[in-house]
Design a protein around this motif. Structure first.
Motif, PDB file in Angstrom:
ATOM      1  N   LEU A 134     -49.153  39.218 -68.437  1.00  0.00           N
ATOM      2  CA  LEU A 134     -47.858  38.656 -68.814  1.00  0.00           C
ATOM      3  C   LEU A 134     -47.228  39.493 -69.918  1.00  0.00           C
ATOM      4  O   LEU A 134     -46.021  39.753 -69.907  1.00  0.00           O
ATOM      5  CB  LEU A 134     -48.030  37.205 -69.250  1.00  0.00           C
ATOM      6  CG  LEU A 134     -46.760  36.457 -69.657  1.00  0.00           C
ATOM      7  CD1 LEU A 134     -45.753  36.420 -68.513  1.00  0.00           C
ATOM      8  CD2 LEU A 134     -47.096  35.048 -70.113  1.00  0.00           C
ATOM      9  N   TYR A 135     -48.036  39.919 -70.906  1.00  0.00           N
ATOM     10  CA  TYR A 135     -47.545  40.772 -71.993  1.00  0.00           C
ATOM     11  C   TYR A 135     -46.871  42.015 -71.437  1.00  0.00           C
ATOM     12  O   TYR A 135     -45.743  42.364 -71.806  1.00  0.00           O
ATOM     13  CB  TYR A 135     -48.709  41.216 -72.885  1.00  0.00           C
ATOM     14  CG  TYR A 135     -49.028  40.296 -74.027  1.00  0.00           C
ATOM     15  CD1 TYR A 135     -48.102  40.039 -75.040  1.00  0.00           C
ATOM     16  CD2 TYR A 135     -50.269  39.691 -74.120  1.00  0.00           C
ATOM     17  CE1 TYR A 135     -48.403  39.211 -76.094  1.00  0.00           C
ATOM     18  CE2 TYR A 135     -50.579  38.845 -75.168  1.00  0.00           C
ATOM     19  CZ  TYR A 135     -49.640  38.612 -76.160  1.00  0.00           C
ATOM     20  OH  TYR A 135     -49.943  37.782 -77.189  1.00  0.00           O
ATOM     21  N   ALA A 136     -47.601  42.721 -70.556  1.00  0.00           N
ATOM     22  CA  ALA A 136     -47.106  43.994 -70.034  1.00  0.00           C
ATOM     23  C   ALA A 136     -45.828  43.793 -69.230  1.00  0.00           C
ATOM     24  O   ALA A 136     -44.889  44.587 -69.318  1.00  0.00           O
ATOM     25  CB  ALA A 136     -48.181  44.657 -69.180  1.00  0.00           C
ATOM     26  N   THR A 137     -45.783  42.714 -68.448  1.00  0.00           N
ATOM     27  CA  THR A 137     -44.606  42.449 -67.626  1.00  0.00           C
ATOM     28  C   THR A 137     -43.378  42.179 -68.488  1.00  0.00           C
ATOM     29  O   THR A 137     -42.286  42.684 -68.225  1.00  0.00           O
ATOM     30  CB  THR A 137     -44.872  41.257 -66.692  1.00  0.00           C
ATOM     31  OG1 THR A 137     -46.070  41.507 -65.946  1.00  0.00           O
ATOM     32  CG2 THR A 137     -43.715  41.053 -65.737  1.00  0.00           C
ATOM     33  N   LEU A 138     -43.554  41.377 -69.543  1.00  0.00           N
ATOM     34  CA  LEU A 138     -42.442  41.087 -70.446  1.00  0.00           C
ATOM     35  C   LEU A 138     -42.035  42.327 -71.234  1.00  0.00           C
ATOM     36  O   LEU A 138     -40.853  42.580 -71.459  1.00  0.00           O
ATOM     37  CB  LEU A 138     -42.837  39.958 -71.402  1.00  0.00           C
ATOM     38  CG  LEU A 138     -42.932  38.563 -70.780  1.00  0.00           C
ATOM     39  CD1 LEU A 138     -43.584  37.585 -71.739  1.00  0.00           C
ATOM     40  CD2 LEU A 138     -41.559  38.057 -70.372  1.00  0.00           C
ATOM     41  N   GLU A 139     -43.026  43.118 -71.643  1.00  0.00           N
ATOM     42  CA  GLU A 139     -42.734  44.320 -72.422  1.00  0.00           C
ATOM     43  C   GLU A 139     -41.857  45.283 -71.641  1.00  0.00           C
ATOM     44  O   GLU A 139     -40.956  45.921 -72.192  1.00  0.00           O
ATOM     45  CB  GLU A 139     -44.046  44.994 -72.840  1.00  0.00           C
ATOM     46  CG  GLU A 139     -43.863  46.156 -73.805  1.00  0.00           C
ATOM     47  CD  GLU A 139     -45.186  46.746 -74.236  1.00  0.00           C
ATOM     48  OE1 GLU A 139     -45.304  47.144 -75.411  1.00  0.00           O
ATOM     49  OE2 GLU A 139     -46.116  46.829 -73.401  1.00  0.00           O
ATOM     50  N   LYS A 140     -42.093  45.386 -70.332  1.00  0.00           N
ATOM     51  CA  LYS A 140     -41.289  46.276 -69.499  1.00  0.00           C
ATOM     52  C   LYS A 140     -39.825  45.855 -69.480  1.00  0.00           C
ATOM     53  O   LYS A 140     -38.940  46.664 -69.235  1.00  0.00           O
ATOM     54  CB  LYS A 140     -41.841  46.293 -68.069  1.00  0.00           C
ATOM     55  CG  LYS A 140     -43.077  47.166 -67.888  1.00  0.00           C
ATOM     56  CD  LYS A 140     -43.448  47.251 -66.418  1.00  0.00           C
ATOM     57  CE  LYS A 140     -44.642  48.172 -66.208  1.00  0.00           C
ATOM     58  NZ  LYS A 140     -45.015  48.271 -64.772  1.00  0.00           N
TER      59      LYS A 140
END
Length: 345
Positions: A90-96
């Motif tokens: 979830l972190y990586a998806t939001l960061e993108k």
């Protein structure tokens, strides 16, 4: 400040005046400040302005009457809508998408009782409407409330809508049918971790080097990560044992008991007989006892028998009172339509 003619005794007076608004120990290299001089011929220092963040500044008056004033810049709140498929985490998806990591934390808090965030998978999907705060209409300073969200996980949609009535006597997150998101137990004893060993009747023990039942769920996390009580209850054991290491055991009712093993240390004031609340820190992740690395082994009893907490159905909190449905429904329906439109993109 001596270079600007501000003597040490006046600096000491300013620090005394500022004790409620300014901590000099938090002054960091690179922080912004300004010195404003008087317009008269002496050009003496009139004000010192320190900016600990873009959202606020501290004004030091250097005239005959010294004063210190903390000033918060006016903020505007905007709604932002994002969504997407999980890619890695979830972190990586939001960061993108340029979204603050705080949104991932807040989502995990909203869904703490309904979704095990340590088991989300690539391909799961989310949509969320949340608040962002800005100064000068364009400088981002923080994330506010989650207003509405949908999480698609294991083939099912989980909706959450924020609601508060006029006198704030009823507030929280509810699904599209007005059912409360909270349950008796949190899904996990850590906010962020990863499951390394599930409840099973046959596991090769990494320390004892033999096959045996593992009647708990292991959550790996860095040493010192806070461990949370998954439900309110009374501590019935807080001690050290050679296999369990430092551990805490909590009785929640006549039906349920939980236990948390291998702590680096037990939390402050956690002792036999202590009353704890759901989400309260009861200890910290470690590797004491029979453990090969930092983790917490979470054990769960129902009617005196150990069971798998991830398979145990949990009772919901009180639903939204029907008398408030007419207030809740219009906002919920509008936001649900927005979330559903995103899921179709």
């Amino acid at each position: 400040m001596d270079q600007w003619g501000i003597k040490a005794d006046r600096v000491d007076q300013l620090l005394t005046l500022s004790k409620d608004d300014f901590n000099p120990r938090k002054w960091r290299a690179g922080d912004s400040y300004w010195l404003l001089r008087a317009k008269d011929s002496a050009r003496g220092a009139a004000f010192f302005v320190y900016e600990p963040s873009v959202a606020e500044y501290v004004l030091f008056g250097l005239g005959d009457s010294l004063f210190v004033r903390k000033v918060e810049r006016p903020k505007v709140t905007k709604e932002r809508i994002v969504g997407g498929k999980i890619e890695g985490s979830l972190y990586a998806t939001l960061e993108k998408q340029g979204v603050s990591p705080a949104v991932a934390v807040k989502l995990s808090e909203v869904y703490a009782w309904t979704i095990d965030f340590f088991r989300i998978q690539v391909g799961d999907r989310f949509e969320v409407i949340y608040e962002e705060s800005y100064v000068d209409d364009s400088v981002f300073v923080g994330t506010g409330k989650i207003l509405a969200a949908r999480f698609f996980h294991n083939g099912k949609s989980f909706y959450a809508f924020q609601y508060q009535n006029t006198d704030a006597s009823v507030k929280g997150y509810y699904n599209q049918e007005g059912e409360g998101m909270k349950r008796m137990f949190l899904k996990a004893p850590l906010e962020f971790a990863r499951i390394t060993s599930r409840y099973t009747m046959n596991r090769f023990h990494p320390v004892q080097k033999r096959w045996k039942a593992h009647l708990g769920t292991d959550y790996a996390a860095p040493s010192g990560t806070p461990i949370l009580a998954t439900a309110s209850g009374t501590v019935v054991a807080a001690a050290y044992q050679s296999a369990n290491g430092n551990y805490v055991k909590i009785k929640h009712s006549g039906t349920y008991t939980t236990q948390y093993l291998h702590m680096s240390r037990i939390g402050a004031r956690i002792r036999n007989g202590a009353r704890v609340q759901q989400g309260q820190v009861i200890g910290y992740v470690g590797s004491t006892g029979l453990a090969t690395g930092p983790h917490v082994c979470y054990r769960f009893w129902k009617n005196g028998r150990q069971v798998d907490p991830l398979r145990e159905p949990m009772q919901r909190a009180d639903p939204l009172p029907r008398s408030l449905w007419s207030e809740f429904e219009p906002g919920m329906t509008a936001r649900k339509a927005v979330l559903d439109s995103l899921s179709k993109e």
